[in-house]
Design a protein around this motif. Sequence first.
Motif, PDB file in Angstrom:
ATOM      1  N   UNK A  44      -8.012  -1.362  18.942  1.00  0.00           N
ATOM      2  CA  UNK A  44      -6.805  -0.607  19.315  1.00  0.00           C
ATOM      3  C   UNK A  44      -5.620  -0.847  18.376  1.00  0.00           C
ATOM      4  N   UNK A  45      -5.585  -2.014  17.737  1.00  0.00           N
ATOM      5  CA  UNK A  45      -4.511  -2.338  16.781  1.00  0.00           C
ATOM      6  C   UNK A  45      -5.035  -2.279  15.343  1.00  0.00           C
ATOM      7  N   UNK A  46      -6.063  -1.482  15.121  1.00  0.00           N
ATOM      8  CA  UNK A  46      -6.766  -1.437  13.845  1.00  0.00           C
ATOM      9  C   UNK A  46      -6.014  -0.839  12.682  1.00  0.00           C
ATOM     10  N   UNK A  47      -4.759  -0.423  12.918  1.00  0.00           N
ATOM     11  CA  UNK A  47      -3.959   0.140  11.824  1.00  0.00           C
ATOM     12  C   UNK A  47      -2.931  -0.845  11.284  1.00  0.00           C
ATOM     13  N   UNK A  48      -2.913  -2.057  11.803  1.00  0.00           N
ATOM     14  CA  UNK A  48      -1.852  -2.982  11.424  1.00  0.00           C
ATOM     15  C   UNK A  48      -2.378  -4.204  10.693  1.00  0.00           C
ATOM     16  N   UNK A  49      -1.555  -4.744   9.826  1.00  0.00           N
ATOM     17  CA  UNK A  49      -1.885  -5.889   8.990  1.00  0.00           C
ATOM     18  C   UNK A  49      -2.440  -7.061   9.796  1.00  0.00           C
ATOM     19  N   UNK A  50      -2.006  -7.193  11.026  1.00  0.00           N
ATOM     20  CA  UNK A  50      -2.459  -8.303  11.870  1.00  0.00           C
ATOM     21  C   UNK A  50      -3.917  -8.164  12.297  1.00  0.00           C
ATOM     22  N   UNK A  51      -4.499  -6.987  12.162  1.00  0.00           N
ATOM     23  CA  UNK A  51      -5.897  -6.764  12.532  1.00  0.00           C
ATOM     24  C   UNK A  51      -6.790  -7.232  11.384  1.00  0.00           C
ATOM     25  N   UNK A  52      -7.471  -8.335  11.613  1.00  0.00           N
ATOM     26  CA  UNK A  52      -8.330  -8.913  10.593  1.00  0.00           C
ATOM     27  C   UNK A  52      -9.761  -8.985  11.114  1.00  0.00           C
ATOM     28  N   UNK A  53     -10.727  -8.819  10.279  1.00  0.00           N
ATOM     29  CA  UNK A  53     -10.656  -8.873   8.818  1.00  0.00           C
ATOM     30  C   UNK A  53     -10.414  -7.524   8.145  1.00  0.00           C
ATOM     31  N   UNK A  54     -10.155  -6.454   8.913  1.00  0.00           N
ATOM     32  CA  UNK A  54      -9.953  -5.128   8.307  1.00  0.00           C
ATOM     33  C   UNK A  54      -8.872  -4.363   9.049  1.00  0.00           C
ATOM     34  N   UNK A  55      -8.169  -3.500   8.318  1.00  0.00           N
ATOM     35  CA  UNK A  55      -7.199  -2.602   8.941  1.00  0.00           C
ATOM     36  C   UNK A  55      -7.021  -1.354   8.081  1.00  0.00           C
ATOM     37  N   UNK A  56      -6.594  -0.282   8.735  1.00  0.00           N
ATOM     38  CA  UNK A  56      -6.359   0.996   8.064  1.00  0.00           C
ATOM     39  C   UNK A  56      -5.009   0.941   7.355  1.00  0.00           C
ATOM     40  N   UNK A  57      -4.968   1.470   6.138  1.00  0.00           N
ATOM     41  CA  UNK A  57      -3.726   1.605   5.374  1.00  0.00           C
ATOM     42  C   UNK A  57      -3.566   3.077   4.980  1.00  0.00           C
ATOM     43  N   UNK A 132      -6.094  -9.484  -0.679  1.00  0.00           N
ATOM     44  CA  UNK A 132      -5.578 -10.707  -0.047  1.00  0.00           C
ATOM     45  C   UNK A 132      -4.150 -10.423   0.423  1.00  0.00           C
ATOM     46  N   UNK A 133      -4.005  -9.533   1.380  1.00  0.00           N
ATOM     47  CA  UNK A 133      -2.648  -9.161   1.811  1.00  0.00           C
ATOM     48  C   UNK A 133      -2.023 -10.194   2.747  1.00  0.00           C
ATOM     49  N   UNK A 134      -2.793 -11.182   3.182  1.00  0.00           N
ATOM     50  CA  UNK A 134      -2.233 -12.235   4.032  1.00  0.00           C
ATOM     51  C   UNK A 134      -1.842 -13.462   3.212  1.00  0.00           C
ATOM     52  N   UNK A 135      -2.008 -13.390   1.900  1.00  0.00           N
ATOM     53  CA  UNK A 135      -1.626 -14.494   1.014  1.00  0.00           C
ATOM     54  C   UNK A 135      -2.765 -14.877   0.090  1.00  0.00           C
ATOM     55  N   UNK A 136      -2.421 -15.311  -1.134  1.00  0.00           N
ATOM     56  CA  UNK A 136      -3.465 -15.586  -2.119  1.00  0.00           C
ATOM     57  C   UNK A 136      -4.317 -16.798  -1.761  1.00  0.00           C
ATOM     58  N   UNK A 139      -8.277 -15.958   3.066  1.00  0.00           N
ATOM     59  CA  UNK A 139      -9.487 -15.177   2.773  1.00  0.00           C
ATOM     60  C   UNK A 139      -9.150 -13.703   2.523  1.00  0.00           C
ATOM     61  N   UNK A 140     -10.023 -13.045   1.755  1.00  0.00           N
ATOM     62  CA  UNK A 140      -9.857 -11.613   1.538  1.00  0.00           C
ATOM     63  C   UNK A 140     -10.042 -10.869   2.860  1.00  0.00           C
ATOM     64  N   UNK A 141      -9.374  -9.745   2.957  1.00  0.00           N
ATOM     65  CA  UNK A 141      -9.609  -8.838   4.072  1.00  0.00           C
ATOM     66  C   UNK A 141      -9.817  -7.440   3.500  1.00  0.00           C
ATOM     67  N   UNK A 142     -10.128  -6.507   4.368  1.00  0.00           N
ATOM     68  CA  UNK A 142     -10.504  -5.171   3.923  1.00  0.00           C
ATOM     69  C   UNK A 142      -9.445  -4.151   4.283  1.00  0.00           C
ATOM     70  N   UNK A 143      -9.044  -3.363   3.292  1.00  0.00           N
ATOM     71  CA  UNK A 143      -8.180  -2.206   3.532  1.00  0.00           C
ATOM     72  C   UNK A 143      -9.070  -0.973   3.655  1.00  0.00           C
TER      73      UNK A 143
END
Length: 195
Positions: A44-57, A132-136, A139-143
């Motif tokens: 339900x929160x899949x569009x926001x940066x806080x949704x890990x490991x993937x979110x819609x951009x 790595x939008x949560x910091x270098x 871990x990597x996440x998916x856009x």
Amino acid sequence: MTPTETGSSALHADAVTTLDRWHPADPEQELLRRDYLAHLAEQPEGLFRSCLPAHVTASAAVVDPAAGRVLLTLHPKVGRWLQMGGHCEPGDRDLASAALREATEESGIPDLVLLAADGLPVPARLDRHQVRCTGKDQPENTHLDVQYIAVAPPGAQALISEESLDLRWFDYDRLPELTDHSVRDLVARARKLTG
């Protein structure tokens, strides 16, 4: 329900509707579309940066079709020339407005217009990539990027923002070396759609 939750629900509903009604001609894009919809069905929160490991951009290639050029930004974290774009925010009413907001903020160009079909802005393509939008040191996440085409007024002058190392117009046929296949595919799509 708070206003933020209401906005988040509306943005989520729009993303599902946008992807439901978009029908790419390419089988690879169709698989991505289905994957994005599955992600949104589960998150339900899949569009926001806080949704890990993937979110819609949401992103947009800013083009000046009359001059045959595209505006690209040299991204400080990625070190490559990219289209304008980024994370959705709770105030965004839909994916198209998120892409347009990002394009306007990062290009400094007012009066951008997203390409539309039947009066509604439509995605040009989808791209899934690791970041790595949560910091270098994280871990990597998916856009799960939904990409639009934003048409600039003829002769538009760009204004660099603090989110960019550099900002330049490039001829469609002379993209910089530091671009990846996703940017090249998006520019080719933009060129085809804007004739």
